[in-house]
Scaffold this active site. Structure first.
Site, PDB file in Angstrom:
ATOM      1  N   LYS A  45       0.817  -1.224   0.000  1.00  9.50           N
ATOM      2  CA  LYS A  45       0.000   0.000   0.000  1.00  9.50           C
ATOM      3  C   LYS A  45       0.851   1.275   0.000  1.00  9.50           C
ATOM      4  O   LYS A  45       0.480   2.299   0.558  1.00  9.50           O
ATOM      5  CB  LYS A  45      -0.984   0.027   1.192  1.00  9.50           C
ATOM      6  N   HIS A 101       7.334  -7.219  -2.316  1.00  4.15           N
ATOM      7  CA  HIS A 101       7.089  -6.604  -1.010  1.00  4.15           C
ATOM      8  C   HIS A 101       8.105  -7.122   0.008  1.00  4.15           C
ATOM      9  O   HIS A 101       7.957  -6.868   1.207  1.00  4.15           O
ATOM     10  CB  HIS A 101       5.676  -6.931  -0.510  1.00  4.15           C
ATOM     11  N   SER A 131      -4.687   3.049   4.236  1.00  5.03           N
ATOM     12  CA  SER A 131      -4.958   2.275   3.026  1.00  5.03           C
ATOM     13  C   SER A 131      -5.047   0.781   3.353  1.00  5.03           C
ATOM     14  O   SER A 131      -5.920   0.072   2.843  1.00  5.03           O
ATOM     15  CB  SER A 131      -3.850   2.540   2.002  1.00  5.03           C
TER      16      SER A 131
END
Length: 287
Positions: A45, A101, A131
């Protein structure tokens, strides 16, 4: 469902089992990088989807075809997700573009040997939290966030997918291979997308004409990108992402945390941030 049911622990951090089955993690561990590869590295995010739109357009010299015809998870695949195995990435022409990630310490041996180019995107952690809170509420493969207070404690303690935001950021900003990493702020992309495109292009050694730069920046403004069904995750079945609860690409703004946090939550978050980042000298746009 609980963390034990939905996540596995990989190199010390939670990863959603649905997206990162054991065979995918093994594939990623054995993957061979090339020097020309481009890796978009982010904490979830923080702007991954945005860069998955920008970078292919740079490589195509502004030709919109790749971003309008290929889903972003195949156009710029996550090396650690289940799709990567299916895409014959070894056959792709250079420069290949990937996303991850992963924390810095989670990268494989080939990464540390080859040192491909990395675009690391940073975003104000309060907005990352905001988010994430909406995202966890609509994705079936993630643990339900519970109340804001409950999710905040999990977030601050790193008991969320991909672990601690603080550890993630500190790992990458302290990486030894600084010459091959460009740090970009989500907030600077919002403030000056054209300037950010120029900055990324320069780092990648890509010479773009002013017209092409303008075209890329115009297409990648959040409201335009949000309309692109190859990028807005509307192709994902509702059983995995219920976008009636919350859109995957929601607002794309800086400072939305102010619409979510109570005063007590802001104080709690600020205190944790101050403590966890007290030894960091890196200059963040939001400080």
């Amino acid at each position: 469902m609980t963390e034990a049911e939905l996540y596995s622990l990989y190199k010390g951090v939670y990863v959603p089992m649905h997206l990162h089955p054991p065979e995918s993690l093994r594939y990623c561990e054995e993957f061979t990088f090339r020097p020309e590869d481009i890796l978009i590295a982010t904490y979830p995010k923080s702007g991954t989807t945005w860069l998955q739109e920008v970078v292919p357009l740079m490589l195509s010299e502004g030709d919109l075809t790749p971003v309008l015809t290929v889903p972003n998870w195949d156009r710029v695949p996550w090396l650690d997700e289940h799709r990567a195995i299916l895409l014959n990435l070894e056959q792709r022409a250079s420069p290949r573009v990937f996303a991850t990630h992963f924390h810095h310490h989670m990268m494989n041996q080939s990464y540390f040997k080859i040192k491909p180019r990395v675009l690391y995107v940073l975003r104000n952690p309060k907005d990352v939290f905001t988010s994430s809170y909406h995202y966890y509420g609509m994705a079936s493969y993630l643990v339900n966030p519970g109340t804001q207070d409950e999710f905040m404690e999990k977030f601050l303690d790193g008991n969320v997918m991909f672990g601690s935001w603080f550890d993630h950021v500190k790992g990458w900003i302290n990486a030894e291979e600084q010459e091959s990493i460009l740090f970009i702020f989500y907030e600077e992309m919002i403030a000056d997308l054209k300037g950010s495109v120029e900055k990324i292009a320069k780092f990648l050694g890509k010479s773009l004409s002013p017209d092409v730069t303008e075209k890329i920046a115009d297409h990648c403004v959040f409201k335009n990108m949000k309309q692109n069904k190859m990028s807005n995750f509307s192709l994902v079945p509702e059983e995995y992402m219920d976008q009636k609860k919350s859109e995957f690409l929601r607002k794309g703004i800086a400072g939305d945390w102010k619409n979510l946090f109570t005063e007590a939550q802001e104080q709690r978050f600020d205190a944790a941030y101050k403590e966890k980042m007290k030894d960091v000298t890196f200059k963040f746009m939001w400080d």
